[in-house]
Design a protein around this motif. Structure first.
Motif, PDB file in Angstrom:
ATOM      1  N   UNK A 212       0.822  -1.211   0.000  1.00 50.32           N
ATOM      2  CA  UNK A 212       0.000   0.000   0.000  1.00 50.32           C
ATOM      3  C   UNK A 212       0.862   1.269   0.000  1.00 50.32           C
ATOM      4  N   UNK A 213       1.910   1.277   0.791  1.00 51.91           N
ATOM      5  CA  UNK A 213       2.736   2.493   0.856  1.00 51.91           C
ATOM      6  C   UNK A 213       3.417   2.773  -0.478  1.00 51.91           C
ATOM      7  N   UNK A 214       3.846   1.720  -1.163  1.00 48.59           N
ATOM      8  CA  UNK A 214       4.447   1.929  -2.495  1.00 48.59           C
ATOM      9  C   UNK A 214       3.433   2.514  -3.468  1.00 48.59           C
ATOM     10  N   UNK A 215       2.218   2.014  -3.392  1.00 49.56           N
ATOM     11  CA  UNK A 215       1.157   2.477  -4.283  1.00 49.56           C
ATOM     12  C   UNK A 215       0.855   3.958  -4.029  1.00 49.56           C
ATOM     13  N   UNK A 216       0.758   4.306  -2.745  1.00 52.37           N
ATOM     14  CA  UNK A 216       0.440   5.699  -2.405  1.00 52.37           C
ATOM     15  C   UNK A 216       1.554   6.622  -2.874  1.00 52.37           C
ATOM     16  N   UNK A 217       2.794   6.200  -2.634  1.00 49.95           N
ATOM     17  CA  UNK A 217       3.927   7.028  -3.052  1.00 49.95           C
ATOM     18  C   UNK A 217       3.928   7.215  -4.563  1.00 49.95           C
ATOM     19  N   UNK A 218       3.696   6.122  -5.301  1.00 48.90           N
ATOM     20  CA  UNK A 218       3.709   6.210  -6.764  1.00 48.90           C
ATOM     21  C   UNK A 218       2.599   7.133  -7.261  1.00 48.90           C
TER      22      UNK A 218
ATOM     23  N   UNK B 271       3.364  10.710  -9.217  1.00 47.57           N
ATOM     24  CA  UNK B 271       2.887  10.922 -10.584  1.00 47.57           C
ATOM     25  C   UNK B 271       2.064  12.200 -10.669  1.00 47.57           C
ATOM     26  N   UNK B 272       1.413  12.583  -9.535  1.00 47.69           N
ATOM     27  CA  UNK B 272       0.635  13.819  -9.543  1.00 47.69           C
ATOM     28  C   UNK B 272      -0.856  13.636  -9.344  1.00 47.69           C
ATOM     29  N   UNK B 273      -1.282  12.442  -8.945  1.00 53.26           N
ATOM     30  CA  UNK B 273      -2.716  12.261  -8.656  1.00 53.26           C
ATOM     31  C   UNK B 273      -3.110  13.097  -7.440  1.00 53.26           C
ATOM     32  N   UNK B 274      -4.386  13.500  -7.421  1.00 58.78           N
ATOM     33  CA  UNK B 274      -4.907  14.265  -6.287  1.00 58.78           C
ATOM     34  C   UNK B 274      -5.393  13.356  -5.167  1.00 58.78           C
TER      35      UNK B 274
ATOM     36  N   UNK C 217      -1.249   9.516   3.606  1.00 61.73           N
ATOM     37  CA  UNK C 217      -1.913  10.174   2.475  1.00 61.73           C
ATOM     38  C   UNK C 217      -1.836  11.698   2.613  1.00 61.73           C
ATOM     39  N   UNK C 218      -2.074  12.179   3.833  1.00 66.29           N
ATOM     40  CA  UNK C 218      -2.017  13.633   4.056  1.00 66.29           C
ATOM     41  C   UNK C 218      -0.614  14.155   3.752  1.00 66.29           C
ATOM     42  N   UNK C 219       0.400  13.441   4.238  1.00 64.91           N
ATOM     43  CA  UNK C 219       1.786  13.846   3.957  1.00 64.91           C
ATOM     44  C   UNK C 219       2.059  13.905   2.462  1.00 64.91           C
ATOM     45  N   UNK C 220       1.472  12.979   1.739  1.00 62.66           N
ATOM     46  CA  UNK C 220       1.720  12.889   0.296  1.00 62.66           C
ATOM     47  C   UNK C 220       0.802  13.812  -0.497  1.00 62.66           C
TER      48      UNK C 220
ATOM     49  N   UNK D  66      -5.155   2.282  10.123  1.00 59.98           N
ATOM     50  CA  UNK D  66      -5.920   3.258   9.330  1.00 59.98           C
ATOM     51  C   UNK D  66      -5.460   4.698   9.599  1.00 59.98           C
ATOM     52  N   UNK D  67      -5.169   5.002  10.875  1.00 61.17           N
ATOM     53  CA  UNK D  67      -4.712   6.362  11.191  1.00 61.17           C
ATOM     54  C   UNK D  67      -3.377   6.654  10.503  1.00 61.17           C
ATOM     55  N   UNK D  68      -2.514   5.662  10.475  1.00 62.45           N
ATOM     56  CA  UNK D  68      -1.209   5.865   9.813  1.00 62.45           C
ATOM     57  C   UNK D  68      -1.369   6.015   8.301  1.00 62.45           C
ATOM     58  N   UNK D  69      -2.309   5.267   7.710  1.00 65.02           N
ATOM     59  CA  UNK D  69      -2.568   5.410   6.276  1.00 65.02           C
ATOM     60  C   UNK D  69      -3.098   6.812   5.991  1.00 65.02           C
ATOM     61  N   UNK D  70      -4.011   7.259   6.847  1.00 64.33           N
ATOM     62  CA  UNK D  70      -4.570   8.612   6.710  1.00 64.33           C
ATOM     63  C   UNK D  70      -3.460   9.663   6.751  1.00 64.33           C
TER      64      UNK D  70
END
Lengths: 598, 598
Positions: free
Chosen positions: A14-20, A24-27, A50-53, A43-47
């Motif tokens: 999941x973290x690789x997917x979010x970073x990619x 790339x520039x997705x919102x 995502x916010x960081x990214x 879930x809190x860490x995923x949240x």
């Protein structure tokens, strides 16, 4: 419009997917449940990640087999839903996808479905969550978007809307025009995927063969047009299940994915990126090689002359007619061996072409390699080939030829090669479809049909992209599976001649070694075609291959291979649009018999 | 019956294909035209090569788009045919395959088709050649075998007969019973292929997905029965177009191909090879490892004791209940690292099992490794795993346990592992279907449905083979594409327990490191199932996964990975036939986070 991508579309954790996706520039992203389940992040860490990214979580998905079931089962479903709503609170996701049921318990009862979905929406509302109900193409009782909408309409709850998915709608052959009858604010979400047109089981088709918009055969843009006219204001989100993307590196896939959405938005008039600047010819092809001798010998035998040398770099210009080849013995050559490293595309507006490419996420290369070089606009293609946008010897524009110092050479021979007919570039296995979309969208080239070609050791696929008058033709090739096979990875430069027999004979008489073609091939030609007197004999003598269709003939022959590169001589009748695919198995087998020079 | 194979079914150059077919033991070949065209050997040389290899050339194929065309076109077709008949003379082939036309020029006129095929047969007769006319499933006007036969019957010429192809007949859904109405001597040839049942375009299905009989979903044996009853006496010939086989090594593919024909002949009563001897349990699993420590630590923590040592080799027996594991630190271990190298199958008749395996072309291994060892019957599986047919401690038969010297050990713990539940073996990518057919036909195990499993880096496929009472279960796995990915290649040994919570807790308390499972997984379990008090908490604490279907529950957890190998603890409800496929994505993701120990 905001852009989003479902995490299932990308490979990795999941973290690789979010970073990619973020790079790339997705919102935003859709979080696919299995990706969350398999992640060590809470879930809190995923949240927070995502916010960081800078990514919003636009959708949590999917919830399955909720509606139109007996009361007791529905009670269990509500309990399950409540768990998920609590999870979504922790995740900070406010929209959940509910797919139409495939459960054998589900009843064919729209009123019951509407009643239970309303109950679900009431529960969701308490969590500040919206429920987006979507018709799966293989849903048990609800399989079309208009049916799903009728149920949503009947349920009539502000926290309940519909989710539209281009695959499910277009794979069923539904008319997307009816989308315009749905109030825009009730379209809670829009998932986009394309797919090649295939006659196959829709579930398998959906799970394995989806692709990004523009890579398949669906009119995704047309559908998006209808959704826009309905008044939809949510994100354009990609949800693609694809066996190849699952294995491909997430980073490049995410870039290709976002490019597909940028092109889609342009085609429906939502954005206006710089217009495509279609190249009008091939200015040059640049080969890097650690040892200039084997290539020089071949080029001399083909009638090329070394006409100029770069003022500051170990690069020679070899020329014949409008065919220009650069032989570069710089550092890259020693690292990578002999290969085709760059292509100069003759461009009506080089700077405009580069702006277009940059807007569509092509990596832009530095304009000047050295202070003394002419500025040149260039980008990298998905396979790493450098594409230079050139204005060769045109007034008012810098020309790459200015970097070269003419050297004394023999006058060119008559009746030889006059230009580059096409380039054949082997693509990374995981990026074949992306390569075609790149050349189409970034360069404005039209993509021809994909063809299968039987190599003795596996099936290859080839797809050509061209401009309208055929002055730029690039054949993109790929093996059937990732493989270290040499033949599959070869690149070649096809050189146009008006008289292949003369050109091939001169090549051979000058010491060139044509690729030997089996005698059996010519027996077959004799069976298939009634050729003019002496024609077959000349082909047999010189290793020339022949193909013909309603648009005329295609004659071609090959040199031996140096490193990854070989050359082809081509005599193409004016209307012929092919590349000798019918002869490719024979050529490939001959190349396996005759290994590369180095 | 004589056996034959079309060269298109195998990978490589023509000479490689011929060599592979002959070595596997085929009697003859069909020469696929493109293979000949691409070969540097003349037809006379191909003929001589086949003769040297003891192969007859049973068919030359295909000739296309011959019949039911305007007269002028037919004149050209006859000219083309005459060329090919001359070629066949040189090749020494006396039967040619003519496929029903797909040409847009072809007319829907059976009388014209019959008239022209008769003309073709008259021409062929002069060369001593027979024409075998076959209905392609996608033929323009002739697409069923009975239609093709009606035309052959109307043409009424001794040199004209029909060719039957199981794919074309069964893919169309035709009833093959009508074959019995065709006189056997007019069935000039029989081509066999199976295919997985897929709802897709029949041309694409045929060109890419055919497989060997027994590997797909067609009743090929039933069809062959009809053909035999019609009186057919020609060869059984395999014609398989398959993307995977095109890339696989020709040698093993040819062996798998011939095995499929041997099994087919058995199933229609044409031959009687030694009957299958179904194994009744797993006697042992043998792990080779260069360093016994990491595995010993895991086994001790799992409750195993080192109970015996091989009298002459560096092999230890670890035992717990009926679960027996051999740890071999011999030379192979230092070469290959830690892996599962051999499986002992408890057999009612070890010698009979080996005879069956040998008759079906499994490589037989030497019965004795060293003079002092007990003789053991063993063969190699397609993935290289050695399969020993064992009679463990049974009177009158040599037992492998006799080679071991008991060593002092602590008494076994109560309530731990009692036997091996299943073995999971990753197969070579190109041989997944062959592996299932091997285990089915050689060992008499039943194959379950194939399932897809999402690994973060690509889709895996898994298919279990079992005996009737589930005492032997082997899960065959494969990646979606050739890949060096570690997780995809892992093997594992699943150990059955009646109380997984106790077993897992003991493992952890003894210093074992269970594979950590994300907390999100347990949130999802809580949403899905209402488990007994404390159950979820115990699972969460110990990394236990849970699955349930109508046949009961499946609870399982994993150790860390050593080399290529890890262990699973399994508590299986009596009726449950699964392997936790639903949990596999979570397990695979966790294994990617936690790399192997060495």
């Amino acid at each position: 419009m905001r852009t989003s991508i479902a995490t299932v579309s990308l490979s990795g954790a999941l973290t690789e997917k979010l970073t990619a996706a973020a790079r790339a520039g997705f919102d935003g992203v859709e979080i696919f449940e299995n990706d969350l389940l398999a992640s060590p992040l809470t879930p809190e860490e995923v949240r927070a990640r995502c916010a960081d990214l800078g990514l919003s979580i636009d959708l949590y998905q999917p919830m399955r087999d909720i509606e139109a079931v007996p009361a007791e089962e529905f009670g269990r479903n509500l309990r399950r839903a409540e768990h998920k709503f609590r999870l979504m609170e922790r995740l900070g996701a406010d929209t959940v996808l509910v797919c139409s049921s495939v459960s054998p318990l589900a009843e064919d009862d729209d009123a019951l479905a509407a009643f239970q979905l309303r109950r679900l929406a009431e529960l969701a509302e308490g969590f500040g969550i919206r429920v987006a109900y979507e018709a799966l193409a293989w849903g048990r009782h609800v399989s079309t978007y208009d049916h799903a909408w009728r149920i949503v309409e009947a349920a009539d709850h502000p926290a309940l809307g519909t989710c539209l998915d281009s695959f499910h709608i277009l794979a069923r052959g539904s008319d997307p025009k009816g989308i315009e009858d749905i109030p825009g604010e009730k379209i809670f979400f829009l998932q986009l995927a394309d797919a090649p047109l295939m006659a196959m089981d829709v579930l398998q088709w959906s799970r394995h063969y989806r692709c990004f918009p523009g890579q398949g055969g669906f009119d995704v843009a047309g559908l998006v047009g209808h959704v826009m006219r309905a008044g939809y204001e949510g994100p354009l989100s990609l949800e693609v299940f694809n066996d190849v993307f699952r294995q491909a590196e997430a980073g490049p896939t995410a870039v290709d994915a976002l490019r597909s959405l940028l092109v889609l938005q342009e085609s429906v008039g939502l954005t206006e990126p710089p217009a495509p600047v279609v190249p009008t010819g091939i200015a040059f092809a640049e080969l890097v090689t650690p040892d200039v001798e084997p290539l020089s010998e071949i080029l001399e035998a083909l009638g090329f002359a070394r006409t100029a040398r770069h003022r500051s770099k170990p690069v020679d210009l070899w020329q014949q007619g409008e065919a220009r080849l650069l032989l570069n013995t710089g550092p890259a050559a020693r690292r990578d061996g002999t290969q085709l490293a760059a292509v100069g595309l003759e461009s009506p507006d080089p700077a405009g072409a580069a702006r277009r490419a940059e807007a569509l996420l092509a990596p832009v290369l530095p304009r000047r390699r050295a202070p003394e070089d002419a500025p040149l606009d260039a980008v990298a293609a998905p396979d790493g080939t450098e594409l230079f946008f050139c204005a060769t010897d045109r007034p008012g524009l810098p020309s790459w030829t200015g970097d070269f110092e003419p050297v004394a050479h023999k006058p060119p021979v008559a009746g030889g090669v006059h230009r580059i007919d096409h380039l054949a570039l082997t693509q990374p296995w995981h990026q074949f479809d992306e390569a075609a979309l790149f050349h189409h969208s970034v360069l404005g080239l039209g993509a021809q049909e994909s063809v299968d070609v039987a190599d003795p050791y596996g099936l290859l696929r080839s797809r050509a992209v061209t401009n309208a008058d055929g002055s730029v033709r690039i054949a993109l090739g790929v093996g059937a599976a990732p493989s270290a096979d040499e033949g599959g990875r070869a690149q070649h430069i096809a050189l146009a001649t008006d008289d292949i027999v003369t050109a091939a004979r001169r090549f051979r008489d000058a010491g060139g070694r044509p690729l030997p073609i089996p005698a059996n091939y010519y027996d077959d030609l004799a069976a298939k075609y009634e050729l003019a007197d002496g024609e077959l004999e000349a082909y047999r003598e010189l290793g020339i291959l022949y193909d013909r269709d309603a648009d005329g003939a295609f004659r071609h022959c090959y040199t031996e291979t140096v490193g990854r590169v070989f050359f082809e001589l081509v005599q193409r009748d004016a209307g012929h649009r092919g590349y000798g695919a019918q002869n490719a198995p024979v050529r490939l087998a001959a190349q396996h018999v005759r290994r590369p020079v180095r």
